[in-house]
Design a protein around this motif. Structure first.
Motif, PDB file in Angstrom:
ATOM      1  N   ASN A 164      72.633  30.926  25.124  1.00  0.00           N
ATOM      2  CA  ASN A 164      72.909  31.473  23.801  1.00  0.00           C
ATOM      3  C   ASN A 164      74.343  31.435  23.337  1.00  0.00           C
ATOM      4  O   ASN A 164      74.596  31.507  22.143  1.00  0.00           O
ATOM      5  CB  ASN A 164      72.439  32.941  23.726  1.00  0.00           C
ATOM      6  CG  ASN A 164      70.962  33.051  24.002  1.00  0.00           C
ATOM      7  OD1 ASN A 164      70.245  32.072  23.898  1.00  0.00           O
ATOM      8  ND2 ASN A 164      70.536  34.240  24.363  1.00  0.00           N
ATOM      9  N   MET A 165      75.294  31.372  24.267  1.00  0.00           N
ATOM     10  CA  MET A 165      76.673  31.443  23.792  1.00  0.00           C
ATOM     11  C   MET A 165      77.089  30.111  23.201  1.00  0.00           C
ATOM     12  O   MET A 165      77.075  29.087  23.870  1.00  0.00           O
ATOM     13  CB  MET A 165      77.635  31.829  24.916  1.00  0.00           C
ATOM     14  CG  MET A 165      79.005  32.118  24.349  1.00  0.00           C
ATOM     15  SD  MET A 165      80.218  32.507  25.598  1.00  0.00           S
ATOM     16  CE  MET A 165      80.335  34.238  25.380  1.00  0.00           C
ATOM     17  N   GLN A 166      77.449  30.148  21.930  1.00  0.00           N
ATOM     18  CA  GLN A 166      77.862  28.921  21.264  1.00  0.00           C
ATOM     19  C   GLN A 166      79.327  28.649  21.526  1.00  0.00           C
ATOM     20  O   GLN A 166      80.090  29.547  21.862  1.00  0.00           O
ATOM     21  CB  GLN A 166      77.629  29.051  19.764  1.00  0.00           C
ATOM     22  CG  GLN A 166      76.166  29.096  19.407  1.00  0.00           C
ATOM     23  CD  GLN A 166      75.979  29.426  17.943  1.00  0.00           C
ATOM     24  OE1 GLN A 166      76.878  29.205  17.131  1.00  0.00           O
ATOM     25  NE2 GLN A 166      74.832  29.955  17.605  1.00  0.00           N
ATOM     26  N   THR A 216      85.156  29.992  22.188  1.00  0.00           N
ATOM     27  CA  THR A 216      86.513  29.755  21.684  1.00  0.00           C
ATOM     28  C   THR A 216      87.129  31.048  21.183  1.00  0.00           C
ATOM     29  O   THR A 216      88.311  31.331  21.420  1.00  0.00           O
ATOM     30  CB  THR A 216      86.484  28.722  20.539  1.00  0.00           C
ATOM     31  OG1 THR A 216      85.829  27.547  21.006  1.00  0.00           O
ATOM     32  CG2 THR A 216      87.883  28.373  20.069  1.00  0.00           C
ATOM     33  N   ARG A 217      86.311  31.853  20.526  1.00  0.00           N
ATOM     34  CA  ARG A 217      86.811  33.116  19.977  1.00  0.00           C
ATOM     35  C   ARG A 217      87.220  34.078  21.083  1.00  0.00           C
ATOM     36  O   ARG A 217      88.253  34.755  20.998  1.00  0.00           O
ATOM     37  CB  ARG A 217      85.710  33.738  19.109  1.00  0.00           C
ATOM     38  CG  ARG A 217      86.234  34.811  18.228  1.00  0.00           C
ATOM     39  CD  ARG A 217      85.448  34.960  16.939  1.00  0.00           C
ATOM     40  NE  ARG A 217      85.990  36.152  16.273  1.00  0.00           N
ATOM     41  CZ  ARG A 217      85.257  37.149  15.851  1.00  0.00           C
ATOM     42  NH1 ARG A 217      83.952  37.104  15.973  1.00  0.00           N
ATOM     43  NH2 ARG A 217      85.837  38.195  15.286  1.00  0.00           N
ATOM     44  N   PHE A 227      87.969  39.262  20.943  1.00  0.00           N
ATOM     45  CA  PHE A 227      87.374  39.298  22.263  1.00  0.00           C
ATOM     46  C   PHE A 227      86.108  40.148  22.295  1.00  0.00           C
ATOM     47  O   PHE A 227      85.036  39.698  22.719  1.00  0.00           O
ATOM     48  CB  PHE A 227      88.374  39.814  23.303  1.00  0.00           C
ATOM     49  CG  PHE A 227      87.802  39.801  24.690  1.00  0.00           C
ATOM     50  CD1 PHE A 227      87.204  40.931  25.232  1.00  0.00           C
ATOM     51  CD2 PHE A 227      87.797  38.625  25.430  1.00  0.00           C
ATOM     52  CE1 PHE A 227      86.620  40.905  26.490  1.00  0.00           C
ATOM     53  CE2 PHE A 227      87.211  38.581  26.690  1.00  0.00           C
ATOM     54  CZ  PHE A 227      86.621  39.722  27.220  1.00  0.00           C
ATOM     55  N   TRP A 228      86.205  41.389  21.863  1.00  0.00           N
ATOM     56  CA  TRP A 228      85.112  42.333  22.063  1.00  0.00           C
ATOM     57  C   TRP A 228      83.901  42.135  21.152  1.00  0.00           C
ATOM     58  O   TRP A 228      82.787  42.526  21.504  1.00  0.00           O
ATOM     59  CB  TRP A 228      85.623  43.771  21.972  1.00  0.00           C
ATOM     60  CG  TRP A 228      86.131  44.236  23.304  1.00  0.00           C
ATOM     61  CD1 TRP A 228      87.431  44.410  23.681  1.00  0.00           C
ATOM     62  CD2 TRP A 228      85.347  44.530  24.456  1.00  0.00           C
ATOM     63  NE1 TRP A 228      87.495  44.806  24.994  1.00  0.00           N
ATOM     64  CE2 TRP A 228      86.237  44.887  25.496  1.00  0.00           C
ATOM     65  CE3 TRP A 228      83.964  44.543  24.717  1.00  0.00           C
ATOM     66  CZ2 TRP A 228      85.790  45.247  26.767  1.00  0.00           C
ATOM     67  CZ3 TRP A 228      83.526  44.899  25.992  1.00  0.00           C
ATOM     68  CH2 TRP A 228      84.445  45.248  26.994  1.00  0.00           C
ATOM     69  N   GLU A 229      84.095  41.491  19.991  1.00  0.00           N
ATOM     70  CA  GLU A 229      82.916  41.252  19.161  1.00  0.00           C
ATOM     71  C   GLU A 229      81.927  40.355  19.879  1.00  0.00           C
ATOM     72  O   GLU A 229      80.723  40.491  19.717  1.00  0.00           O
ATOM     73  CB  GLU A 229      83.317  40.664  17.807  1.00  0.00           C
ATOM     74  CG  GLU A 229      83.546  41.776  16.795  1.00  0.00           C
ATOM     75  CD  GLU A 229      83.937  41.260  15.426  1.00  0.00           C
ATOM     76  OE1 GLU A 229      84.772  41.924  14.784  1.00  0.00           O
ATOM     77  OE2 GLU A 229      83.406  40.215  15.002  1.00  0.00           O
ATOM     78  N   ILE A 230      82.438  39.441  20.695  1.00  0.00           N
ATOM     79  CA  ILE A 230      81.551  38.574  21.468  1.00  0.00           C
ATOM     80  C   ILE A 230      81.126  39.263  22.767  1.00  0.00           C
ATOM     81  O   ILE A 230      79.960  39.248  23.150  1.00  0.00           O
ATOM     82  CB  ILE A 230      82.227  37.229  21.822  1.00  0.00           C
ATOM     83  CG1 ILE A 230      82.973  36.640  20.637  1.00  0.00           C
ATOM     84  CG2 ILE A 230      81.211  36.264  22.413  1.00  0.00           C
ATOM     85  CD1 ILE A 230      82.078  36.233  19.483  1.00  0.00           C
ATOM     86  N   ASN A 231      82.072  39.888  23.445  1.00  0.00           N
ATOM     87  CA  ASN A 231      81.759  40.444  24.754  1.00  0.00           C
ATOM     88  C   ASN A 231      80.868  41.686  24.708  1.00  0.00           C
ATOM     89  O   ASN A 231      80.206  42.020  25.680  1.00  0.00           O
ATOM     90  CB  ASN A 231      83.053  40.777  25.523  1.00  0.00           C
ATOM     91  CG  ASN A 231      82.796  40.970  26.999  1.00  0.00           C
ATOM     92  OD1 ASN A 231      82.031  40.224  27.607  1.00  0.00           O
ATOM     93  ND2 ASN A 231      83.394  41.989  27.587  1.00  0.00           N
ATOM     94  N   ALA A 259      79.241  20.737  34.716  1.00  0.00           N
ATOM     95  CA  ALA A 259      77.803  20.682  34.468  1.00  0.00           C
ATOM     96  C   ALA A 259      77.306  21.799  33.569  1.00  0.00           C
ATOM     97  O   ALA A 259      76.667  21.567  32.564  1.00  0.00           O
ATOM     98  CB  ALA A 259      77.061  20.702  35.796  1.00  0.00           C
ATOM     99  N   TRP A 260      77.576  23.055  33.940  1.00  0.00           N
ATOM    100  CA  TRP A 260      77.059  24.150  33.151  1.00  0.00           C
ATOM    101  C   TRP A 260      78.214  24.870  32.499  1.00  0.00           C
ATOM    102  O   TRP A 260      78.564  25.966  32.819  1.00  0.00           O
ATOM    103  CB  TRP A 260      76.254  25.116  34.047  1.00  0.00           C
ATOM    104  CG  TRP A 260      75.019  24.467  34.564  1.00  0.00           C
ATOM    105  CD1 TRP A 260      73.846  24.336  33.891  1.00  0.00           C
ATOM    106  CD2 TRP A 260      74.835  23.837  35.825  1.00  0.00           C
ATOM    107  NE1 TRP A 260      72.932  23.677  34.680  1.00  0.00           N
ATOM    108  CE2 TRP A 260      73.510  23.362  35.863  1.00  0.00           C
ATOM    109  CE3 TRP A 260      75.656  23.650  36.943  1.00  0.00           C
ATOM    110  CZ2 TRP A 260      72.986  22.689  36.949  1.00  0.00           C
ATOM    111  CZ3 TRP A 260      75.132  22.978  38.038  1.00  0.00           C
ATOM    112  CH2 TRP A 260      73.808  22.506  38.035  1.00  0.00           C
ATOM    113  N   GLY A 261      78.845  24.224  31.564  1.00  0.00           N
ATOM    114  CA  GLY A 261      80.069  24.737  30.941  1.00  0.00           C
ATOM    115  C   GLY A 261      79.785  25.619  29.797  1.00  0.00           C
ATOM    116  O   GLY A 261      79.668  26.742  29.734  1.00  0.00           O
TER     117      GLY A 261
END
Lengths: 332, 108
Positions: free
Chosen positions: A184-186, A191-192, A205-209, B106-108
């Protein structure tokens, strides 16, 4: 002054009430998370003084020291640019970008790139003698990276690689797999997060984490805990399941064994993991309490930890940015 | 290689027990002659990285300046200074630690 700022920050964290374990079963992870504390920890800073290693100065002039406030939750990578900005001119120009050879050192102990700054400070300096070692005086080396002990920083991209993988490892432990991140992590989220680390920006950082960190106890399989000390070169990462496996007897009985996973405390886990360091004793009031068998401090995020703290609460509120809870044992 | 670290025996049990690791090639990485090895619990993951590297370089399947990535259970790459004992206890499947290796991320 920075030092009194540090102490008062610690006392703010200390006076914040720790929720009773029993209430967790009805709470959302969102209710158990203390957002004010999360922000306070993010803002925790350590005064650091960095000097260039004497044997690496390539000029007749001695460089001045770098005084810098380093975020406890971030990594040494964060101050690297400032350090290089000051010291690059004292080195031959062809030697200033060999990132895989650089390292920081405190009292002849090489410091790690992949362990948060605050964790290393708490383990190596502790609390009681802290005033003597502030600002934290470090030496920076451009070469001679002590390969055996410290994770190599092989170019700036590897910082990102190691951080994201630590994130996946803690996720794998807590959730049983890192699928949530892998699937799921795009790219833009990753990058963010990294940008949030590089610039120490809370929101980025925290909006994603937040989604990765804030899990209800019923969703967790294991705890992500690392114990770091000043008596061993690397951390210990014990295997701690949230639910203890049911024993054979209870499977046959009609009444299911009721477990209250939120009652597992930090003391319970330390006693089980380090039987030569902790023991249960009967105190004068006839109650069982945890005692240390040797002289050391148990430190979490710069404060002496209360052994009765529910481990779930610590995991949610006092973990570091890779979602591992680091407990430091500073031996005196 | 593991340095001769002075270890506090109250903190860490440094006996010589070993555990089994299964090494699996991913993508274009070459298969190793020995796909199952026994590694001491007290060693760090660096030992495994060095072993796979050495074997691949010996067999001309990897150049010294080429990257090599090692993963646990196809999920994450542990840091080299993590203890084998801890990785095994936390992530073992059927009493083995499964390590996948690849020459690309591989799983980046």
């Amino acid at each position: 002054m920075e030092q009194s700022q540090l102490l008062s920050q610690s006392s703010v964290i200390n006076t914040h009430p720790i929720p009773q374990a029993a209430r967790f079963e009805r709470l959302d992870a969102a209710d158990a998370v203390n957002l004010e504390l999360r922000r306070k920890l993010w803002e925790g800073l350590l005064p650091v003084k960095v000097d260039l290693a004497l044997n690496e100065i390539n000029s007749s002039e001695t460089p001045r020291s770098l005084y810098i406030m380093a975020p406890r939750e971030n990594y040494f990578f964060y101050i690297l640019n400032e350090v290089k900005w000051l010291f690059d001119s004292y080195r031959p120009t062809d030697k200033v970008d060999a990132y895989d050879e650089m390292w920081f050192e405190f009292n002849n102990t090489p410091l790690k790139w992949n362990v948060p700054i605050g964790v290393q400070f708490d383990a190596l300096v502790g609390i009681a003698m802290k005033q003597r070692d502030l600002p934290w005086c470090l030496t920076f080396h451009y070469r001679g990276f002590p390969e055996e002990q410290v994770l190599k920083l092989e170019g700036l991209n590897f910082f990102k690689f190691h951080f994201i993988n630590a994130l996946k490892e803690s996720h794998s432990l807590r959730m049983g797999s890192a699928q949530e991140i892998l699937a799921n992590m795009q790219k833009k989220d990753e990058t963010r997060m990294i940008d949030g680390l590089r610039k120490h920006n809370y929101e980025n950082f925290w909006e994603i984490n937040q989604n990765l960190c804030d899990k209800h106890i019923t969703e967790l399989k294991k705890y992500a805990l690392r114990v770091f000390t000043n008596v061993h070169h690397t951390y210990v990462q014990p295997n701690i399941e949230v639910l203890k496996p049911q024993d054979a007897q209870s499977q046959d009985s009609e009444e299911p064994v009721s477990q209250n996973p939120s009652s597992l405390t930090l003391g319970d886990v330390l006693l089980e993991t380090f039987p030569r360091l902790f023991e249960s004793v009967l105190n004068d009031s006839g109650e069982v309490e945890l005692a240390k068998k040797r002289n050391f401090e148990v430190i979490v995020q710069g404060v002496e930890a209360d052994m009765n703290t529910p481990l779930y609460w610590l995991q949610l509120n006092m973990s570091y940015l890779d979602n591992f809870l680091y407990v430091c044992l500073h031996f005196l | 290689m593991d340095p001769k670290q002075q270890t506090d025996p109250d903190f860490i049990d440094d006996n010589d027990d070993g555990i089994e690791i299964s090494l699996n090639a991913v993508g274009k990485a070459s298969k190793l002659k020995t796909s199952k090895i026994k590694v001491k619990r007290k060693h760090t993951f660096q030992n495994v990285i060095t072993f796979v590297r050495t074997q691949l370089e010996k067999g001309q399947a990897l150049k010294p300046d080429q990257s090599l990535f090692l993963y646990i259970n196809s999920q994450f790459a542990p840091s080299p200074n993590e203890r084998i004992n801890d990785l095994f206890e936390c992530f073992k499947t059927q009493n083995m630690l499964i390590v996948n290796y690849s020459i690309t991320e591989a799983w980046g």
